[in-house]
Design a protein around this motif. Structure first.
Motif, mmCIF file in Angstrom:
data_model
loop_
_atom_site.group_PDB
_atom_site.id
_atom_site.type_symbol
_atom_site.label_atom_id
_atom_site.label_comp_id
_atom_site.label_asym_id
_atom_site.label_seq_id
_atom_site.Cartn_x
_atom_site.Cartn_y
_atom_site.Cartn_z
ATOM 1 N N SER A 20 1.045 -0.882 0.209
ATOM 2 C CA SER A 20 -0.294 -0.196 -0.007
ATOM 3 C C SER A 20 0.884 0.816 0.212
ATOM 4 O O SER A 20 1.893 1.445 0.724
ATOM 5 N N CYS A 21 0.217 2.349 0.237
ATOM 6 C CA CYS A 21 1.038 3.703 -0.481
ATOM 7 C C CYS A 21 -0.202 5.019 -0.393
ATOM 8 O O CYS A 21 -0.603 4.888 -1.025
ATOM 9 N N ALA A 22 0.309 4.953 0.701
ATOM 10 C CA ALA A 22 -0.655 5.869 1.551
ATOM 11 C C ALA A 22 -0.104 7.616 0.593
ATOM 12 O O ALA A 22 1.548 8.283 1.275
ATOM 13 N N ALA A 23 -1.556 8.888 0.295
ATOM 14 C CA ALA A 23 -0.287 9.577 -0.458
ATOM 15 C C ALA A 23 -1.189 11.048 0.484
ATOM 16 O O ALA A 23 -2.627 10.535 1.826
ATOM 17 N N SER A 24 -0.314 11.770 1.399
ATOM 18 C CA SER A 24 -0.183 12.839 2.737
ATOM 19 C C SER A 24 -1.671 13.921 1.468
ATOM 20 O O SER A 24 -2.522 14.233 2.545
ATOM 21 N N ARG A 25 -2.589 13.590 1.363
ATOM 22 C CA ARG A 25 -3.162 14.808 0.203
ATOM 23 C C ARG A 25 -3.585 14.299 -0.923
ATOM 24 O O ARG A 25 -3.367 13.117 -2.117
#
Length: 123
Positions: A20-25
């Motif tokens: 998974s790769c969560a983006a900050s915005r």
């Protein structure tokens, strides 16, 4: 944009992992995204990419048919489902945000990179 990759670990050959790769915005939801990897002593290489709507996906030949890239723009998250893993898939996997809406195998097209997550596949 900050990217936080997770989901790496140690798995036996033939096993599966989901990165998974969560983006900050939310900015990343208008951009193509991709996964790259770098094995010890080797150059970084393209793994998979996806357009901003998720309608177009691209894969390296080495992972085609085994890996699936997807994204959930509501959650600002990119995924990489990896099945039938092989020892040669061992690498640090990086997620990245493209400059435009398309996905591409060209690393120069990406301007934000995550810190990487290590995937180790034992034989």
């Amino acid at each position: 944009v900050q990217l936080q990759a997770s989901g790496g670990g140690l798995v036996q050959a033939g096993g599966s992992l989901r990165l998974s790769c969560a983006a900050s915005r939310r900015t990343a939801s208008n951009n193509g995204m991709g996964w790259f990897r770098q094995a010890p002593g080797k150059e970084r290489e393209f793994v998979a990419a996806i357009s901003w709507r998720g309608g177009d996906t691209y894969y390296a030949e080495a992972v085609k048919g085994r890996f699936t890239i997807s994204r959930d723009n509501a959650k600002n998250t990119l995924y990489l489902q990896m099945n039938s893993l092989k020892p040669e898939d061992t690498a640090v996997y990086y997620c990245a945000v493209a400059r435009g809406s398309a996905g591409t195998s060209n690393a120069e097209y990406y301007h934000y990179w995550g810190q990487g997550t290590l995937v180790t596949v034992s034989s």
